[in-house]
Design a protein around this motif. Sequence first.
Motif, short mmCIF file in Angstrom:
data_model
loop_
_atom_site.label_atom_id
_atom_site.label_comp_id
_atom_site.label_asym_id
_atom_site.label_seq_id
_atom_site.Cartn_x
_atom_site.Cartn_y
_atom_site.Cartn_z
N THR A 252 0.76 -1.10 -0.10
CA THR A 252 0.05 -0.11 0.08
C THR A 252 0.86 1.11 -0.03
O THR A 252 0.65 2.21 -0.80
CB THR A 252 -0.90 0.01 1.04
OG1 THR A 252 -1.47 -1.13 1.25
CG2 THR A 252 -1.80 1.22 1.23
N VAL A 253 1.73 1.18 0.87
CA VAL A 253 2.80 2.54 1.03
C VAL A 253 3.42 2.54 -0.24
O VAL A 253 3.70 3.55 -0.75
CB VAL A 253 3.64 2.38 2.41
CG1 VAL A 253 4.75 3.41 2.47
CG2 VAL A 253 2.83 2.37 3.27
N ARG A 254 3.99 1.55 -0.89
CA ARG A 254 4.81 1.50 -2.05
C ARG A 254 3.77 2.08 -3.28
O ARG A 254 4.23 3.17 -3.83
CB ARG A 254 5.33 0.02 -2.50
CG ARG A 254 6.37 0.16 -3.49
CD ARG A 254 6.79 -1.19 -3.86
NE ARG A 254 6.82 -2.04 -2.55
CZ ARG A 254 7.43 -3.32 -2.89
NH1 ARG A 254 7.74 -3.90 -4.12
NH2 ARG A 254 7.63 -4.17 -1.58
N ALA A 255 2.41 1.42 -3.15
CA ALA A 255 1.74 2.12 -4.41
C ALA A 255 1.59 3.77 -4.13
O ALA A 255 1.43 4.62 -5.10
CB ALA A 255 0.55 1.39 -4.33
N GLN A 256 1.31 4.03 -2.96
CA GLN A 256 1.13 5.43 -2.46
C GLN A 256 1.95 6.34 -2.80
O GLN A 256 2.07 7.43 -3.52
CB GLN A 256 0.64 5.43 -1.06
CG GLN A 256 0.08 6.88 -0.57
CD GLN A 256 0.09 6.94 0.90
OE1 GLN A 256 -0.25 6.07 1.45
NE2 GLN A 256 -0.49 8.11 1.39
N LEU A 257 3.34 6.02 -2.69
CA LEU A 257 4.31 6.72 -3.08
C LEU A 257 4.74 6.88 -4.30
O LEU A 257 4.95 8.07 -4.83
CB LEU A 257 5.80 6.05 -2.22
CG LEU A 257 5.95 6.30 -0.76
CD1 LEU A 257 7.01 5.45 -0.17
CD2 LEU A 257 5.92 7.61 -0.22
N ALA A 258 4.59 5.80 -5.25
CA ALA A 258 4.60 5.68 -6.64
C ALA A 258 3.66 6.60 -7.19
O ALA A 258 4.03 7.27 -8.23
CB ALA A 258 4.48 4.33 -7.16
N LEU A 259 2.34 6.47 -6.68
CA LEU A 259 1.33 7.33 -7.39
C LEU A 259 1.58 9.01 -7.02
O LEU A 259 1.43 9.68 -7.87
CB LEU A 259 0.09 6.88 -6.88
CG LEU A 259 -0.42 5.42 -7.52
CD1 LEU A 259 -1.85 4.94 -6.76
CD2 LEU A 259 -0.79 5.68 -9.07
N ARG A 260 1.77 9.21 -5.75
CA ARG A 260 2.01 10.62 -5.34
C ARG A 260 3.33 11.26 -6.15
O ARG A 260 3.07 12.35 -6.62
CB ARG A 260 2.55 10.50 -3.83
CG ARG A 260 2.51 11.96 -3.50
CD ARG A 260 2.44 12.22 -2.02
NE ARG A 260 3.10 11.21 -1.17
CZ ARG A 260 2.70 10.88 0.09
NH1 ARG A 260 1.93 11.76 0.79
NH2 ARG A 260 3.14 9.95 0.63
N ASP A 261 4.19 10.42 -6.46
CA ASP A 261 5.14 10.85 -7.23
C ASP A 261 4.86 11.19 -8.82
O ASP A 261 4.90 12.21 -9.38
CB ASP A 261 6.45 10.01 -7.20
CG ASP A 261 7.70 10.45 -8.04
OD1 ASP A 261 8.30 11.57 -7.64
OD2 ASP A 261 8.12 9.91 -9.00
N LEU A 262 3.93 10.06 -9.30
CA LEU A 262 3.48 10.51 -10.59
C LEU A 262 2.57 11.66 -10.77
O LEU A 262 2.53 12.31 -11.76
CB LEU A 262 2.46 9.27 -11.10
CG LEU A 262 3.40 7.92 -11.65
CD1 LEU A 262 2.36 6.62 -11.53
CD2 LEU A 262 4.19 8.33 -12.62
#
Lengths: 251, 251
Positions: free
Chosen positions: A13-23
């Motif tokens: 979840t955190v990984r996805a959150q970070l990736a999406l936020r960066d995008l």
Amino acid sequence: MSERDPDRAVSQTVRAQLALRDLILSGRLRPGERISELGAVETTGVSRTPVRMALVRLEEEGLLEAIPSGGFMVKAFTERDILDSIELRGVLEGLAARFAAERGVSVRDLEPLKESLAELDQLVTQDPVSMEAFSSYVAMNARFHALLTELSHSAPLIRQIDRASALPFASPSGFVMAQSVLPEAHQILIIAQDHHRIVVDAIENREGARAEAVMREHARLAARNLRLALRNRTHLDLLPALALVRSPVAE
Amino acid sequence: MSERDPDRAVSQTVRAQLALRDLILSGRLRPGERISELGAVETTGVSRTPVRMALVRLEEEGLLEAIPSGGFMVKAFTERDILDSIELRGVLEGLAARFAAERGVSVRDLEPLKESLAELDQLVTQDPVSMEAFSSYVAMNARFHALLTELSHSAPLIRQIDRASALPFASPSGFVMAQSVLPEAHQILIIAQDHHRIVVDAIENREGARAEAVMREHARLAARNLRLALRNRTHLDLLPALALVRSPVAE
DNA sequence: TGCATCCCATATGTATACAATTTTTATTGT
DNA sequence: ACAATAAAAATTGTATACATATGGGATGCA
């Protein structure tokens, strides 16, 4: 759950959150653009469930907006939204400074803030500032503000400031600044550093009103700074937020 | 998905979120208590996925806290956290009032606020106030503040105020107030109504500083109000928040 | 040729099944 | 009797399967 890539101990979840936020903050996902869950699954490499969690978190964070018919889109902000966020932060940090001053801060608690101030001093007083120096300034400045926020010793306030700061002070990957504006930026840094000094002094001397006032002024400086950058179409400071503005202004 | 109880057109996630929030604010789930997902599934009647969504939302909302080992617990607040939240709201609403005043509000936009003010007037001027009148006052007062917030025409600010208000002004089901404190409550209402009148007047006359100042004072009144209620162990106004305080004070 | 309707495809909301970790309990040894 | 260790149970994180709603495209009719 069997595999765990290089970065273990980090939830999907955190990984996805970070990736999406960066995008989002890097602008690769543009304001108003709908976010496909399946697409996010592909780009992040995690399953739909954690992606969905991340989307919900990012919505609550204010970076996404729910679409009535379902799903999420990247939230679009106006230029004034960003400017308002800066003033908002100024008001909140003003309260934090006042709390710190009124409630009294022990010498020991004030120490980290003074150290941070000294670090900033070292950087600001060197003339001319290099590009690298300016980059590290951004991080050091963020640290100073974080320490100041902490000094309020108010959990709700700290929370709120973190929230309010997400927008205008986000620091995504692609942070660029034109060489030509370096001298001007340096001038601004000098004034900002004055504010920093004053707020520390005010807190130390328990002058709540003065501490609050200077942080508000500090935000107004940041707002002027941003407005200038917008007009010149140059990345000055805290410009990353522009990725969020509806009509691309800079670049 | 085939069945849809009486309340159709409401997603399971939202239903779970509302149910859980009510459980928390009513105090049936006590601060520090761990929330079992399966338990929530039973009480809400929805599946684990929407329950989980609701839990994430409530965490971002600030009502829950993530447990490092996994899961969530009801966040525990100190008495000062609540008081800080009130002052925080005062500062934010002060900014909203200032924005409204400085940016100018059309007569048409100001109309709803004036109507709300008149409604409150009608209620406050009746002497003595009944218990029912006081109850409806809570809702009317909330409406006045919401309208005022909207007048700022600042999306980030409105968002932030909604966030900050979640804590101290939550209105769960079990809202009680002792009969004995009614007269005293009435006195407070009269002062509060003065503030309301002043802020409307200030906005109309574009006096930003005055508008901001009175909303801050308004919050300080609310804080005094709460402190009084805490000492007397009576529910005065905005007391529902007490369900969130670690050590139960009232009741 | 344009518009409306119907059908299909795609995407989201929900449910459940599975895997792994954490917590609790029971048993054994000192 | 107490503590430590091991095993079992429960709970959370993740993945996938299913149902439903929404949107687009195609076809038929005006």
